[in-house]
Write a protein that holds these residues in place. Structure first.
Motif, PDB file in Angstrom:
ATOM      1  N   UNK A 211       1.440 -10.888  -7.356  1.00  0.00           N
ATOM      2  CA  UNK A 211       2.462 -10.258  -8.199  1.00  0.00           C
ATOM      3  C   UNK A 211       2.414 -10.786  -9.629  1.00  0.00           C
ATOM      4  N   UNK A 212       2.702  -9.891 -10.556  1.00  0.00           N
ATOM      5  CA  UNK A 212       2.898 -10.208 -11.969  1.00  0.00           C
ATOM      6  C   UNK A 212       4.064  -9.363 -12.454  1.00  0.00           C
ATOM      7  N   UNK A 213       5.097 -10.041 -12.949  1.00  0.00           N
ATOM      8  CA  UNK A 213       6.314  -9.339 -13.370  1.00  0.00           C
ATOM      9  C   UNK A 213       6.843  -8.531 -12.179  1.00  0.00           C
ATOM     10  N   UNK A 214       6.908  -7.220 -12.323  1.00  0.00           N
ATOM     11  CA  UNK A 214       7.412  -6.372 -11.236  1.00  0.00           C
ATOM     12  C   UNK A 214       6.294  -5.643 -10.499  1.00  0.00           C
ATOM     13  N   UNK A 215       5.049  -5.993 -10.801  1.00  0.00           N
ATOM     14  CA  UNK A 215       3.909  -5.346 -10.152  1.00  0.00           C
ATOM     15  C   UNK A 215       3.451  -6.195  -8.971  1.00  0.00           C
ATOM     16  N   UNK A 216       3.228  -5.537  -7.845  1.00  0.00           N
ATOM     17  CA  UNK A 216       2.859  -6.253  -6.625  1.00  0.00           C
ATOM     18  C   UNK A 216       1.689  -5.549  -5.941  1.00  0.00           C
ATOM     19  N   UNK A 217       0.707  -6.345  -5.519  1.00  0.00           N
ATOM     20  CA  UNK A 217      -0.387  -5.822  -4.706  1.00  0.00           C
ATOM     21  C   UNK A 217      -0.438  -6.606  -3.400  1.00  0.00           C
ATOM     22  N   UNK A 218      -0.687  -5.906  -2.315  1.00  0.00           N
ATOM     23  CA  UNK A 218      -0.872  -6.545  -1.015  1.00  0.00           C
ATOM     24  C   UNK A 218      -2.371  -6.689  -0.775  1.00  0.00           C
ATOM     25  N   UNK A 219      -2.833  -7.930  -0.553  1.00  0.00           N
ATOM     26  CA  UNK A 219      -4.250  -8.180  -0.356  1.00  0.00           C
ATOM     27  C   UNK A 219      -4.453  -8.991   0.915  1.00  0.00           C
ATOM     28  N   UNK A 220      -5.682  -8.993   1.402  1.00  0.00           N
ATOM     29  CA  UNK A 220      -6.016  -9.663   2.654  1.00  0.00           C
ATOM     30  C   UNK A 220      -7.365 -10.335   2.496  1.00  0.00           C
ATOM     31  N   UNK A 221      -7.566 -11.439   3.192  1.00  0.00           N
ATOM     32  CA  UNK A 221      -8.876 -12.085   3.235  1.00  0.00           C
ATOM     33  C   UNK A 221      -9.352 -12.081   4.679  1.00  0.00           C
ATOM     34  N   UNK A 222     -10.560 -11.593   4.899  1.00  0.00           N
ATOM     35  CA  UNK A 222     -11.121 -11.499   6.244  1.00  0.00           C
ATOM     36  C   UNK A 222     -12.621 -11.733   6.169  1.00  0.00           C
ATOM     37  N   UNK A 223     -13.138 -12.622   7.009  1.00  0.00           N
ATOM     38  CA  UNK A 223     -14.556 -12.981   6.994  1.00  0.00           C
ATOM     39  C   UNK A 223     -14.999 -13.449   5.612  1.00  0.00           C
ATOM     40  N   UNK A 224     -14.111 -14.128   4.901  1.00  0.00           N
ATOM     41  CA  UNK A 224     -14.446 -14.664   3.589  1.00  0.00           C
ATOM     42  C   UNK A 224     -14.425 -13.654   2.464  1.00  0.00           C
ATOM     43  N   UNK A 225     -14.004 -12.406   2.732  1.00  0.00           N
ATOM     44  CA  UNK A 225     -13.987 -11.356   1.714  1.00  0.00           C
ATOM     45  C   UNK A 225     -12.554 -10.894   1.451  1.00  0.00           C
ATOM     46  N   UNK A 226     -12.227 -10.714   0.176  1.00  0.00           N
ATOM     47  CA  UNK A 226     -10.896 -10.244  -0.210  1.00  0.00           C
ATOM     48  C   UNK A 226     -10.878  -8.726  -0.299  1.00  0.00           C
ATOM     49  N   UNK A 227      -9.775  -8.122   0.160  1.00  0.00           N
ATOM     50  CA  UNK A 227      -9.610  -6.667   0.139  1.00  0.00           C
ATOM     51  C   UNK A 227      -8.181  -6.342  -0.275  1.00  0.00           C
ATOM     52  N   UNK A 228      -7.969  -5.103  -0.651  1.00  0.00           N
ATOM     53  CA  UNK A 228      -6.669  -4.695  -1.168  1.00  0.00           C
ATOM     54  C   UNK A 228      -6.127  -3.510  -0.380  1.00  0.00           C
ATOM     55  N   UNK A 229      -4.814  -3.446  -0.256  1.00  0.00           N
ATOM     56  CA  UNK A 229      -4.176  -2.278   0.344  1.00  0.00           C
ATOM     57  C   UNK A 229      -3.985  -1.226  -0.740  1.00  0.00           C
ATOM     58  N   UNK A 230      -4.628  -0.061  -0.605  1.00  0.00           N
ATOM     59  CA  UNK A 230      -4.568   0.952  -1.691  1.00  0.00           C
ATOM     60  C   UNK A 230      -3.172   1.519  -1.887  1.00  0.00           C
ATOM     61  N   UNK A 231      -2.260   1.240  -0.968  1.00  0.00           N
ATOM     62  CA  UNK A 231      -0.890   1.714  -1.137  1.00  0.00           C
ATOM     63  C   UNK A 231      -0.030   0.679  -1.853  1.00  0.00           C
ATOM     64  N   UNK A 232      -0.699  -0.375  -2.396  1.00  0.00           N
ATOM     65  CA  UNK A 232       0.038  -1.334  -3.198  1.00  0.00           C
ATOM     66  C   UNK A 232       0.463  -0.689  -4.502  1.00  0.00           C
ATOM     67  N   UNK A 233       1.184  -1.441  -5.293  1.00  0.00           N
ATOM     68  CA  UNK A 233       1.797  -0.935  -6.524  1.00  0.00           C
ATOM     69  C   UNK A 233       0.799  -0.253  -7.439  1.00  0.00           C
ATOM     70  N   UNK A 234       0.988   0.979  -7.761  1.00  0.00           N
ATOM     71  CA  UNK A 234       0.352   1.768  -8.821  1.00  0.00           C
ATOM     72  C   UNK A 234      -1.150   2.055  -8.653  1.00  0.00           C
ATOM     73  N   UNK A 235      -1.782   1.571  -7.579  1.00  0.00           N
ATOM     74  CA  UNK A 235      -3.228   1.822  -7.499  1.00  0.00           C
ATOM     75  C   UNK A 235      -3.530   3.240  -7.073  1.00  0.00           C
ATOM     76  N   UNK A 236      -2.700   3.825  -6.218  1.00  0.00           N
ATOM     77  CA  UNK A 236      -3.018   5.163  -5.715  1.00  0.00           C
ATOM     78  C   UNK A 236      -1.938   6.167  -6.056  1.00  0.00           C
ATOM     79  N   UNK A 237      -1.201   5.901  -7.133  1.00  0.00           N
ATOM     80  CA  UNK A 237      -0.158   6.844  -7.561  1.00  0.00           C
ATOM     81  C   UNK A 237      -0.699   7.759  -8.628  1.00  0.00           C
TER      82      UNK A 237
END
Length: 475
Positions: free
Chosen positions: A449-475
């Protein structure tokens, strides 16, 4: 006459500067390889294994010096006091006990080995990686393939029979930066010195008492070299067996290379890895004491010339980089590393379009790389790659995304205007990383998060990934 008197006075003063010893103020044991520097000059010396050092003529009578060593508070001393008192005491630093508290909850642990476990070939000698000057430090990144925190138990370092195997070296452990693959805060709190005996052996350093936690991104193991007392400045030629590419026969041919060996300490074993896998692994300190990584990105896909005159195109798969043979034993909670994470998107997206993973083009070793890869992939119109490898989502979210894609092969998945908006939002968020806050939700899920912007991310098998339904990425 006046000039002669000044010279005689200077010689009298300097004759009083003899050998001093640095000791622990509590145990009275020698402090190995402490740094002694003048406050007014950049000049400095390093004590030996037994804590002894000599101040040369560059240290003036009125100068003050700073003596420092990991595990001890810095000491400020006047040179005149050093002359009078041959033993110099350093006070051990007090560790924060709250950092080493162990929970009373019973939990089963399982040890895993991370890093390079293979012995190097004797004929391979990446000298720029595996040895160093007196006081020089180099570090290797140890990725955490399990993506869950664990506790460091042992560090295993392979020391070759080249150089001086019984020369001492100091161990450093650094946390991996949360956003980039680079050394962060030093985690070692003690002066940990190690050495081999005859060489061509693994040296195991017990780190249990340090209570160091290895994070989701892994850690960095630093080796600080010290000259052997038996060493002499040398410039030896080592002949190694190697291979070059024969363009006419389209095959490798045997060749003999000559390498120059420099250094007066231990020489660690090292192996060559393809640059695709060795990128970001080798770090060393510069003259300012800051760590930097030797990256070859700028020369990738450029033409290079072999010693025999043949040329070839550099790629991440035919360019190699030396990596020190270091591995660590880490204790993980057994129930955490046994968990498997199955991505439902892989099966469905493979039917839609076969896209291979390219971790060199789109790296995901840290959050900074993840966002840079997202931006680059959208700019390159690699939308399916984004959804297949850079994103993570629930089954119903995947179905919703797939339902929005058109069936015609010639049409774009999303419009140029939508891509521009996504790139703009991601770039703006990435520019605010200095003030970003990373909050851990559970073992694999995080909230950025930064200010009011939030992204949901995950780490799996040493790799970082993002949830595309997080803030503003798929709007």
């Amino acid at each position: 006459m006046k000039y002669l008197i000044l010279i005689l006075f200077s010689l009298t003063f300097l004759s009083g500067i003899g050998q001093n010893q640095i000791i622990d103020s509590e145990s009275k044991e020698p402090v190995s390889y402490a740094y002694i520097k003048s406050i007014n000059k950049l000049k400095g010396v390093i004590s030996d294994y037994n804590g002894f050092f000599v101040l040369d003529s560059s240290f003036r009578a009125l100068d003050s010096i700073i003596i420092s060593c990991i595990g001890y508070n810095n000491g400020h001393f006047a040179v005149r006091d050093i002359i009078k008192n041959k033993a110099v005491e350093l006070n051990p630093s007090t560790q924060n006990l709250s950092e080493v508290m162990v929970t009373a909850k019973k939990m089963k642990y399982q040890r895993k080995n991370l890093g390079i476990t293979k012995k190097p070939k004797k004929t391979r000698f990446p000298d720029y990686v595996s040895t160093g000057k007196n006081g020089e430090e180099k570090a290797t990144w140890i990725p955490n393939e399990y993506s869950v925190p664990g506790y460091l138990k042992n560090i295993n370092v392979y020391v070759s029979d080249l150089g001086y195997p019984d020369a001492y070296f100091r161990i450093h452990v650094y946390a991996c930066n949360e956003f980039e693959t680079k050394p962060d805060k030093e985690l070692t709190k003690s002066n940990i010195i190690a050495s081999a005996t005859t060489g061509n052996e693994w040296v195991t350093i017990d780190m249990s008492n340090e209570h160091i936690q290895v994070g989701e991104n892994g850690c960095f193991i630093g080796i600080e070299w010290f000259d052997s007392p038996k060493s002499k400045f040398h410039l030896d030629t080592i002949f190694n067996n190697g291979q070059t590419w024969d363009e006419n026969k389209s095959e490798y041919k045997d060749t003999i290379y000559s390498r120059i060996r420099k250094g007066n300490g231990a020489v660690l074993g090292a192996i060559y890895q393809k640059y695709r896998h060795s990128r970001n692994k080798h770090w060393q300190n510069n003259s300012d004491g800051q760590m930097y990584s030797y990256l070859m990105d700028s020369i990738m896909y450029t033409t290079a010339t072999f010693p025999d005159g043949n040329t070839y195109l550099r790629t991440p798969d035919n360019s190699y980089q030396g990596v020190m043979c270091i591995n660590i034993d880490v204790s993980f909670p057994k129930n955490k590393i046994d968990l498997t994470y199955n991505e439902p998107k892989k099966r469905k997206l493979n039917k839609l379009e076969k896209v291979k993973q390219n971790l060199f083009k789109y790296p995901q070793n840290n959050i900074h790389e993840l966002f840079a890869s997202l931006i680059k992939a959208f700019e390159n119109d690699d939308i399916v790659y984004v959804l297949k490898y850079l994103c993570v989502y629930k089954e119903d979210q995947l179905n919703q995304i797939l339902s929005e894609f058109v069936d015609e092969e010639n049409e774009d998945y999303i419009s140029d205007e939508e891509k521009d908006t996504i790139v703009k939002n991601l770039s703006l968020f990435k520019s605010k990383f200095d003030s970003a806050v990373l909050t851990k939700i559970d073992d694999k899920h995080f909230q950025l998060s930064v200010d009011n912007e939030i992204y949901n991310i995950i780490i799996d098998d040493g790799l970082w990934k993002i949830n595309p339904y997080g803030y503003s990425i798929y709007k």
